[in-house]
Structures are given as C-alpha cells and as structure tokens.
Design an enzyme around this catalytic site. Sequence first.
Site, mmCIF file in Angstrom:
data_model
loop_
_atom_site.group_PDB
_atom_site.id
_atom_site.type_symbol
_atom_site.label_atom_id
_atom_site.label_comp_id
_atom_site.label_asym_id
_atom_site.label_seq_id
_atom_site.Cartn_x
_atom_site.Cartn_y
_atom_site.Cartn_z
ATOM 1 N N ARG A 197 -69.431 -36.333 -90.681
ATOM 2 C CA ARG A 197 -69.717 -34.911 -90.538
ATOM 3 C C ARG A 197 -71.224 -34.661 -90.323
ATOM 4 O O ARG A 197 -71.618 -33.652 -89.772
ATOM 5 C CB ARG A 197 -69.259 -34.146 -91.782
ATOM 6 C CG ARG A 197 -67.745 -34.201 -92.022
ATOM 7 C CD ARG A 197 -67.361 -33.414 -93.257
ATOM 8 N NE ARG A 197 -65.945 -33.577 -93.580
ATOM 9 C CZ ARG A 197 -65.283 -32.762 -94.405
ATOM 10 N NH1 ARG A 197 -65.904 -31.755 -94.991
ATOM 11 N NH2 ARG A 197 -64.002 -32.958 -94.664
ATOM 12 N N GLU B 124 -60.422 -28.211 -86.039
ATOM 13 C CA GLU B 124 -60.940 -27.133 -86.888
ATOM 14 C C GLU B 124 -62.448 -26.987 -86.716
ATOM 15 O O GLU B 124 -63.137 -27.946 -86.361
ATOM 16 C CB GLU B 124 -60.633 -27.473 -88.352
ATOM 17 C CG GLU B 124 -60.975 -26.351 -89.333
ATOM 18 C CD GLU B 124 -60.862 -26.763 -90.795
ATOM 19 O OE1 GLU B 124 -61.199 -27.891 -91.129
ATOM 20 O OE2 GLU B 124 -60.427 -25.907 -91.596
HETATM 21 C C1 LIG Z 1 -62.312 -27.992 -97.873
HETATM 22 C C2 LIG Z 1 -62.315 -28.566 -99.281
HETATM 23 C C3 LIG Z 1 -60.963 -29.141 -99.644
HETATM 24 O O1 LIG Z 1 -60.698 -30.331 -98.925
HETATM 25 C C4 LIG Z 1 -60.057 -31.246 -99.789
HETATM 26 N N1 LIG Z 1 -60.292 -32.610 -99.288
HETATM 27 C C5 LIG Z 1 -61.463 -33.081 -98.842
HETATM 28 N N2 LIG Z 1 -61.310 -34.372 -98.460
HETATM 29 C C6 LIG Z 1 -60.002 -34.691 -98.657
HETATM 30 C C7 LIG Z 1 -59.224 -35.867 -98.453
HETATM 31 N N3 LIG Z 1 -59.766 -36.983 -97.949
HETATM 32 N N4 LIG Z 1 -57.915 -35.840 -98.793
HETATM 33 C C8 LIG Z 1 -57.361 -34.716 -99.293
HETATM 34 N N5 LIG Z 1 -58.036 -33.568 -99.522
HETATM 35 C C9 LIG Z 1 -59.351 -33.570 -99.195
HETATM 36 C C10 LIG Z 1 -60.707 -30.988 -101.133
HETATM 37 O O2 LIG Z 1 -59.865 -31.423 -102.137
HETATM 38 C C11 LIG Z 1 -60.852 -29.492 -101.115
HETATM 39 O O3 LIG Z 1 -59.655 -28.923 -101.578
#
Ligand SMILES: CC[C@H]1O[C@@H](n2cnc3c(N)ncnc32)[C@H](O)[C@@H]1O
Length: 482
Positions: free
Chosen positions: A100, A171
Amino acid sequence: MDIRNKKLSDDEFYGIRKEVMEQWPTGKEVNFEEAIDYHKAMPESKSFSRKLANAKKERKTLIQPRAGVALIDEHIKLLQYLQDKGEADLLPTTIDSYTRQNRYEEAEVGIKESIHTQKSMLNGFPAVNHGVFGCRSIIENLDTPVQVRHGTPDARLLTEICYAGGFTSYEGGGISYNIPYAKDVPLERTIYDWMYVDRLTGIYEEAGVSINREPYGPLTGTLVPPSMSNAVAIIEAMLAAEQGVKNVTVGYGQCGNLVQDVAALRVLEELTEEYLEKYGYEDVTVTSVLHQWMGGFPQDESKAFAVISWGSSVAALAKATKVIVKTPHEAMGVPTMEANAQGLRCTKQAISLLADQELKSSALELEKAIIKGETCAIVDKCFELGMGDLALGAIRAVKAGVLDIPFAPSKYNAGKMLPARDFEGAVRYLNVANVPLPRELKDFNQGKIEHRAKMEKRKASFQMVIDDVYAISKGRLVGKPK
Ligand SMILES: CC[C@H]1O[C@@H](n2cnc3c(N)ncnc32)[C@H](O)[C@@H]1O
C-alpha cells in the site's frame, strides 16, 4: 500541478504508463491486449460487475469478507474456504501494508520470511510482487468474483497488475485513500493518480471488459457524519465516471443508529444516481455497500457476533447491494479463516431473516431528508469552489474545510468540524466549522445535540466527542457522562 476533471488523453495516459510499469519488475508482465483476451475468456460468473448488477435487480444483499495473506497457495486456500465454508457471495484480496506504501522491497522480504516461517508475515496479499501470473493463479482457483481491497494512495502499478491478473473489482479513490490513510500526500497528487486508475478501468470497459470500482466509504470510520462520507463517495463516483468507469459501488460505514444508517445508505445510492444523471453520465450502474461496524470491537467473541448481526440487519433493511463482513477476531487482528467464515455465516443468517422486510417510517423519511440536504450542500459547494470543475473543487474544498473528515491523519485535512452523537446515537455536527450546511440544517443538528445535553444534564461540549469515542469499548454507543 493543475488538476482538471477531464478524461485523460491517450498521450497523457500512455505517457504516465511507461513510468508506472518501471516501478517494479513485474510491471513487464502486463500486456494489455493479452489481458483483455484473458478476461474475455473468463466465465461470466466471475464478473464482479455483473454479479452486483444482478443482485441490485433482485434486491439481494451479497456478503463479502476482507482477507489476505502473504503466499499464493495459502491465499488460495483461504479464499476457497471462505467461498465454500463461508458461503461468501463475493471475495476480496486484501493487500498488505507495505504494498500500500509502494514498499515492494519490504514486501519481498515479507514473502521470503513467510516461506521460511510457514506463517503469513504480511497483513495482506503482496499482489505487485506476485505479479500478473501470481494473481491469475488466485482467480483460476476460485468460482467467485474477486475484488482488490487496500488503502493505497499511489495504486497505479497495483491496478495494472491486478487488472491484468484477472481481478474484476477495485476499491479506493483519490480522496478516500488519501485523507484517512496518509499523513503527507497532497490531494492534487492522489486525485491525479486515481484518474489514471479510473482511466485504465475505462479503457478495459471500452475494450469490453467491465471492472467495478468502489470508493472507500467509511473514511476514518470514527464518527464521520453520514452526509460527509456520502459527499466524498459521490464525488469519487463522478470523478471515476469522467474517466469512463461504468460500474460503481458507493459505500458507507455503519455509524450505529439504525434509522440514520438505513437512511444514509438509501440516500447515498439515490443521490449518486441523481448526480451522475445530472452531469451527463447516463450509463453507469450504481450499487451500494454497507461496511459493518468500523469502530472498536469487543474481545469476547459472542459479543462480537452481536455487533456483526447488528451490522447485517442494517445492510438488509437498507437493501444494500453488498455488505462487508467483520469477524469475531476483529479485536485481535487478522482473523483465522475459520473465524472469517463464522462472521460470513452469521451475516448470511441475519440477512436471510430480514430479506423480505424493509424499514419504513416517518423518522426514516425525516432522516433521509436531513442527510440529502446536508450531502447536496457539501457536493454543490465543491462544484462552486471548482467553478464547475469537481476535481479542482474537491481539492479546494479540503483546503477550505468544506470537506472535513474527523480524526483523519492527513495534514491537509482541516480537522475543524466536530461530530458528536445525539441522544439516540445518531452522528450529528457538534461544530460545523466550514462545512456549508444551510441554516435550518445547522439548527437541526444543534437542536439534537442540545436535546442530548439536556437529557444528560450537561453542556454540549467536546467531552461528548471524547465520551463517544470511548463508549464502544464500554459496550455502549453513546458516551454517557461519568
Ligand atoms: C479496513 C479495516 C478492516 O480491514 C480488516 N483487515 C485488514 N487486513 C485484513 C486481512 N488480511 N484479513 C481480514 N481482514 C483484514 C481489519 O480487520 C479491519 O476490520
């Protein structure tokens, strides 16, 4: 840099592309004509745009998780599990934090460490490092359409590789992936870079491959007034349409008051269609997505399931086309695939119980009118500041605090507007600062805040904001005085 909201010319676009493709060796794997043929050879059931358009027609709410791990085989296993055991209607590929930030060297180290430790040492999928063919092996091992989810201010190379790699949704946006995600990146930079992303999407569309775009709705996910996040989503949808995007999903992060959340989502989809129509973008398919609660989560998994069910109910009652699902591991970090699948099944159950119901009430109609009035005031002011040019207007609006996102890390964000919850937990403007609400809407917000102050026997103040930010960790929505 002189930004204008105009479709990039071929010279401009291909001039930038040369430099973009050199940013990492895998850029050489992108061959546009070959990529178009690859997409056209994919079964229609793998098209994100098509699945969303059908769901909108059938007034169905699709469920989609977030998910991403470092290595290709593990990522395939994870997504297959979420597809088969999680019953996901749509799949993600969440990109890791190094990618990112365009830190591909460190992503490469993370890949090597993940191989060595046999654990994901990255918090997402490093798509640029894995390249076009690594991405294709993900797509070819799934039956469900897959979207790229991230938070990348400069996402140009990531887009090229992911599109050529077979992803059919993407996105992000020049405001929504800057203000809440970056400290010191000028808006001119990201709005221009995201014009490239949307122009590439338009070029795929013009070659017969429809790719869905989704501005990032929740922004900071902390007490963002619905009209503020709606305004950003509508602006990004319009900037995308100017570059040739034809399939857009506008998003909203659940704030907590059921009537306000349903109203916000309905107004968001309707207003996006109205503004696109008004400014001459007739043939854009607009869908909506509700992000389940983006605030702090309880550690206790049973309580976490309650929060997930609550967000699912909002999505169903708002007839959102899609809902982004949280997991019972939200308070801990990256979830296990089992926990992720549990969040999905919990969501699916709640949605199917509410599928035949719709919220109708005078309170809902009032809230829709309020949010519509506030959103239009903000968007129209952006057009005015840009003298008709929305890109220029958005840049000036951020500088002027007309677009002002609470608790944003960006130093370019004014951070003067103050939100707080009213007595029923709806997010209101405590201090509008430079947000251009008409007098009667300012008075409405003030009245709601004063009512809470009276009921709580305290003065309306910044303390309410602090109490509201901490309330969730105490299992409440509205932060009550001690
Ligand atoms: C926008 C933030 C959201 O993205 C979720 N998130 C970020 N990386 C991952 C990931 N690698 N697997 C599952 N959920 C993820 C995080 O838990 C939060 O709810």
